[in-house]
Design a protein around this motif. Structure first.
Motif, short mmCIF file in Angstrom:
data_model
loop_
_atom_site.label_atom_id
_atom_site.label_comp_id
_atom_site.label_asym_id
_atom_site.label_seq_id
_atom_site.Cartn_x
_atom_site.Cartn_y
_atom_site.Cartn_z
N SER A 1 0.65 -1.26 -0.03
CA SER A 1 -0.03 -0.05 -0.05
C SER A 1 0.84 1.37 0.12
O SER A 1 0.27 2.33 -0.19
CB SER A 1 -1.01 -0.12 1.37
N GLY A 2 1.96 0.98 0.34
CA GLY A 2 2.87 2.25 0.41
C GLY A 2 3.24 2.98 1.94
O GLY A 2 4.07 3.81 2.06
N ILE A 3 2.42 2.25 2.56
CA ILE A 3 2.58 2.83 3.99
C ILE A 3 3.98 2.76 4.75
O ILE A 3 4.58 3.55 5.27
CB ILE A 3 1.56 2.25 5.05
N SER B 1 -0.89 5.17 -5.18
CA SER B 1 -0.88 3.92 -4.91
C SER B 1 -1.14 3.19 -6.38
O SER B 1 -1.86 3.59 -7.35
CB SER B 1 -2.11 3.39 -4.00
N PHE B 2 -0.44 1.90 -6.60
CA PHE B 2 -0.57 1.18 -7.78
C PHE B 2 -1.54 0.02 -7.55
O PHE B 2 -1.76 -0.76 -8.44
CB PHE B 2 0.86 0.48 -8.44
N TYR C 1 9.33 1.18 -6.87
CA TYR C 1 8.41 1.87 -6.11
C TYR C 1 9.46 3.02 -5.47
O TYR C 1 10.37 2.35 -4.39
CB TYR C 1 8.13 0.84 -5.03
N VAL C 2 9.36 4.13 -5.82
CA VAL C 2 10.36 5.27 -5.27
C VAL C 2 9.55 6.22 -4.29
O VAL C 2 8.40 6.52 -4.54
CB VAL C 2 10.72 5.93 -6.68
N ALA C 3 10.56 6.61 -3.36
CA ALA C 3 10.13 7.77 -2.60
C ALA C 3 10.84 8.96 -2.79
O ALA C 3 12.00 9.17 -3.13
CB ALA C 3 10.38 7.27 -0.92
N GLU C 4 10.15 10.16 -2.80
CA GLU C 4 11.04 11.38 -3.35
C GLU C 4 10.71 12.48 -2.36
O GLU C 4 9.63 12.56 -1.63
CB GLU C 4 10.59 11.76 -4.48
#
Length: 813
Positions: A673-675, A701-702, A743-746
């Motif tokens: 979920s990206g959490i 979210s994908f 899956y990238v965080a910026e």
């Protein structure tokens, strides 16, 4: 001639008495033997006395038990034909004791004079029983009542000896006495009126020293239940070691500060005559023991021992009325002296604004009243405040004759205590520098003594005590790594790592001496029911030095109690991201508590498992660099999933495999979920010096909504299968554009987002394989080419190694 004294534990029962006789017989030459009451008898007599004073008839039962014990001891030691004389003496003695207690019961009180008579029977009975046994197994044995030799004043309970008369009496008697062994009771004397007096706490030691000094004995031997004086109380500090040689003055200091193996006044009579004292163990007579003498033995360690006194009250007198006023101290000490209260600790500020004294807790209110009465006029004019009393305190002290010639000892002492959050209420150090004393809370004594002993006596080996929560994949690997590296840590890093507590969601187990890691699973399985509140309470009660709580869970309730650990000076090491990604105020509060209570809060594994991402970031910020932009692939599980997802494997199967291999959280929806990534980038943002909440991070979210809204893990996996075409479309889109899914965080210009991106071949993220993580930091110093950190970012073993590294950081601090 040698003078031997045997303490209460040495003569506690017939077996011990026979051991004493064996010791006596194995010492050549003429011997004078002083004995204490049978172990525990003095306390039993006092207990019977208290009951009688309170008109409690059960004092008779207590008295009968005391009598029965003496009769049984005599019966076990002597043959029936040799018992008549001692049995008669015991009967007569207890008739007298009974009369004293009956009078006390009727009046509801007892005079100090009668109390001394009562207590004298402990030593009189023991010495008579031992004499009766000795005279039937040894030749030339005599008995003398100490009251015929020792003359004192009439200060009942703590009489002072008249040495002029006493020395003459001792010398006259032993000049004519031809016995090889002479037995006499300790603790008792007689005043000029012929009345029995007692010599106070440790009076039997004192009796022995007085006789040794009067006769210029070759040596005074104190036989007890320990092998000499120790570097600290071995009941509190298990690593304490016997002291082979020590000076009179050092021994006096240690005895004054609670080393119970020797009564401090004992030393003075023999010190004046330069007679050595040997402290030996009755039950291990072959052990070397401690020799106390005038010789100053060379020792690389300037500290000879650490001691303490419990149940101390601190009384502070302060106010402007003390500044520059002649005689203020004299008035204070005079008021205390009038009440016959002994002062054990004194300190005064150079400003003369306050004077602080330490006394025993049970005399605190009497002392307070005396001081307030003495300074009533100044208190009324508000020039001096009423005496302030603080209780629940203890005094700890380090002692050593050569401390004065070594710099930095006080610094080492207080630094070690400070690191373990031992609060110091007052400090005193004499000009001789033979003793450095500090007043601390009673609850911190065990921690303080062990901390100081470790600092000064244990070859700089530091004990680290672990309280481990969570023993699943990561926790099990962590325990395995500790077990494997224990010897290496002790030999090379001087760290003695012990596991004190283990807990999972069902069970918990504690062992103050350390849990054996050979069978920890079995031990935990048989533990008590897990309860986080009780877990914290036990950790708090143990109050061990260098304590660390290890959180290997992903549990929100556990993360919510970090503050309670930190407030107890228990460091926290965690791979649980919930606390540091909770609301900013909580994150900030945990950081502040860590500083306030000197308890490190480390969470390197929150981002990148075992990679040094957070530590590197901290060093950048600490050195004055500023982070402007962060780009990162922070989920080893998602990287593993997208690296293995292709046309041959369904997305559902790859996610399942990631869970089996330990790359995802127990609930994989947290990862997908990206959490989880949101939490990680949020932690990096905060550690970079920015304030942000998790809901300020954009989550692209994908996952289809039905997958995201799954209410259970089984429903989640079922929905993954249902939407298989959606994931295949994502894969085909990447293949078509010759890209890879990452899956990238910026983070940049105060904004943050996470989401699935198509990464082309030129990007550093493209070749990120397996479960690896990568972080790019763009800073003032790394503006054109970012600082890059890359490596395995998931898996139980690497996460456990990251936790281990944090533990070592704390241990080396």
């Amino acid at each position: 001639m040698k003078v031997l004294k045997f303490g209460g534990t040495s003569v506690a029962n017939p077996q011990n008495i026979l051991q004493c006789i064996s010791v006596i017989n194995n010492i050549p030459g003429k011997k004078i033997v002083i004995v204490s009451a049978l172990g525990g008898i003095t306390d039993a007599l006092i207990n019977a006395l208290i009951k009688a004073q309170n008109k409690d008839m059960s004092y008779k039962i207590e008295l009968e038990e005391i009598k029965k014990r003496h009769l049984q001891t005599a019966n076990d030691l002597l043959k029936q034909e040799n018992q008549k004389e001692i049995f008669t003496y015991i009967d007569q003695s207890f008739l007298h004791i009974s009369n004293i207690l009956e009078g006390c019961f009727l009046l509801g009180e007892i005079s100090n004079k009668s109390k001394d008579v009562l207590l004298s029977y402990g030593e009189l009975l023991a010495s008579k029983i031992i004499y009766e046994k000795l005279k039937h197994v040894c030749k030339k044995v005599s008995y003398i009542d100490s009251r015929r030799l020792l003359t004192s004043d009439s200060n009942y309970g703590n009489a002072s000896v008249n040495f002029e008369i006493t020395d003459y009496s001792i010398q006259y008697y032993f000049d004519k006495n031809q016995a090889e062994i002479t037995i006499l009771p300790g603790f008792i004397a007689e005043d000029s009126n012929g009345d029995t007096t007692t010599l106070g706490r440790g009076g039997s030691d004192y009796t022995a020293a007085i006789i040794a000094a009067a006769l210029d004995a070759e040596r005074l031997e104190i036989w007890t239940d320990v092998s000499g004086m120790f570097t600290a109380n071995p009941k509190v500090v298990k690593q304490a070691k016997p002291i082979t040689n020590i000076s009179y003055k050092e021994a006096m200091e240690l005895s004054h500060f609670g080393a119970k193996v020797l009564y401090a006044p004992t030393i003075q009579p023999v010190l004046n005559k330069n007679i050595p004292i040997l402290i030996k163990n009755t039950f291990e007579p072959e052990a070397q023991g401690t020799l106390i003498s005038s010789e100053n033995f060379p020792n690389l360690n300037p500290v000879k021992g650490i001691s303490h006194i419990d149940n101390i009250a601190l009384i502070t007198l302060e106010g402007t009325g003390l500044i520059g006023i002649y005689g203020a101290s004299k008035r204070l000490f005079g008021a205390i002296a009038k009440e016959k209260i002994n002062i054990v600790f004194i300190t005064q500020a150079s400003s003369e604004h306050s004077i602080c004294i330490g006394i025993t807790e049970n005399e605190a209110q009497k002392a307070k009243q005396a001081i307030n009465e003495e300074f009533a006029y100044e208190i009324k004019l508000f020039k001096i405040k009423p005496a302030l009393v603080e209780t629940g305190l203890s005094i700890i002290a380090i002692v050593g004759e050569n401390m004065k010639s070594h710099q930095g000892l006080s610094g080492k002492m207080f630094s070690a205590l400070g690191k373990n959050n031992v609060n110091i209420r007052a400090i005193a150090q004499g000009a001789s520098e033979r003793n450095i004393s500090a007043v601390i809370n009673n609850k911190d004594v065990k921690k303080a003594l062990n901390t100081l002993h470790e600092k000064f006596f244990e070859d700089q080996v530091k004990q680290v005590n672990l309280f481990i929560g969570g023993v699943g994949n990561v926790g099990s690997k962590f325990i395995e790594q500790i077990q494997q590296q224990r010897k290496y840590l002790k030999d090379n890093l001087k760290l003695n790592v012990r596991v004190i507590a283990l807990s999972n969601s069902q069970k918990m187990h504690f062992n103050e001496d350390g849990i054996s890691l050979e069978n920890w699973k079995e031990v935990l399985e048989n533990g008590e029911k897990a309860c986080i509140n009780k877990f914290i309470s036990i950790a708090e009660q143990l109050n061990l030095r260098n304590s660390i709580f290890i959180d290997n869970t992903a549990n929100e309730n556990i993360a919510a109690v970090y503050d309670r650990f930190l407030k107890q000076n228990i460091s926290v090491v965690t791979c649980n991201k919930i606390a540091c990604s909770s609301n900013y105020e909580n994150y900030k509060n945990l950081k502040l508590l860590s500083k306030k209570y000197n308890a490190p809060f480390l969470f390197e594994t929150n981002v990148g498992a075992g990679l040094p991402i957070i530590d590197t970031l901290k060093n950048l910020v600490a050195s004055g660099d500023k982070v402007h932009k962060i780009q990162a692939v922070l989920s080893g599980s998602l990287n593993f999933i997208f690296n293995n997802f292709d046309s041959d494997y369904s997305f559902h199967d790859v996610v399942k495999q990631a869970g089996i291999e330990g790359y995802t959280e127990p609930d994989p929806k947290i990862d997908l979920s990206g959490i989880d990534v949101m939490r990680k980038i949020l932690i990096l943002i905060r550690e970079s010096g920015y304030e942000m909440e998790i809901d300020q991070i954009q989550n692209e979210s994908f996952l289809p909504k039905e997958v995201l809204n799954a209410k259970s893990i089984s429903e989640f996996f079922s929905n993954l299968k249902k939407h298989e075409s959606h994931f295949n479309d994502l894969y085909q889109q990447a293949v078509t554009q010759n890209c890879r899914l990452k899956y990238v965080a910026e983070f940049e210009t105060g904004k943050a987002k996470v989401g699935l991106q198509l990464i082309n071949k030129e990007h550093p993220f493209y070749n990120l394989e397996g479960k690896d993580n990568i972080v790019l930091f763009y800073t003032d110093r790394y503006s054109d080419q970012p600082l890059l950190i890359k490596g395995a970012g998931a898996g139980a073993a690497v996460t456990a190694s990251g936790i281990f590294a944090d533990v070592i950081r704390i241990g080396n601090n």
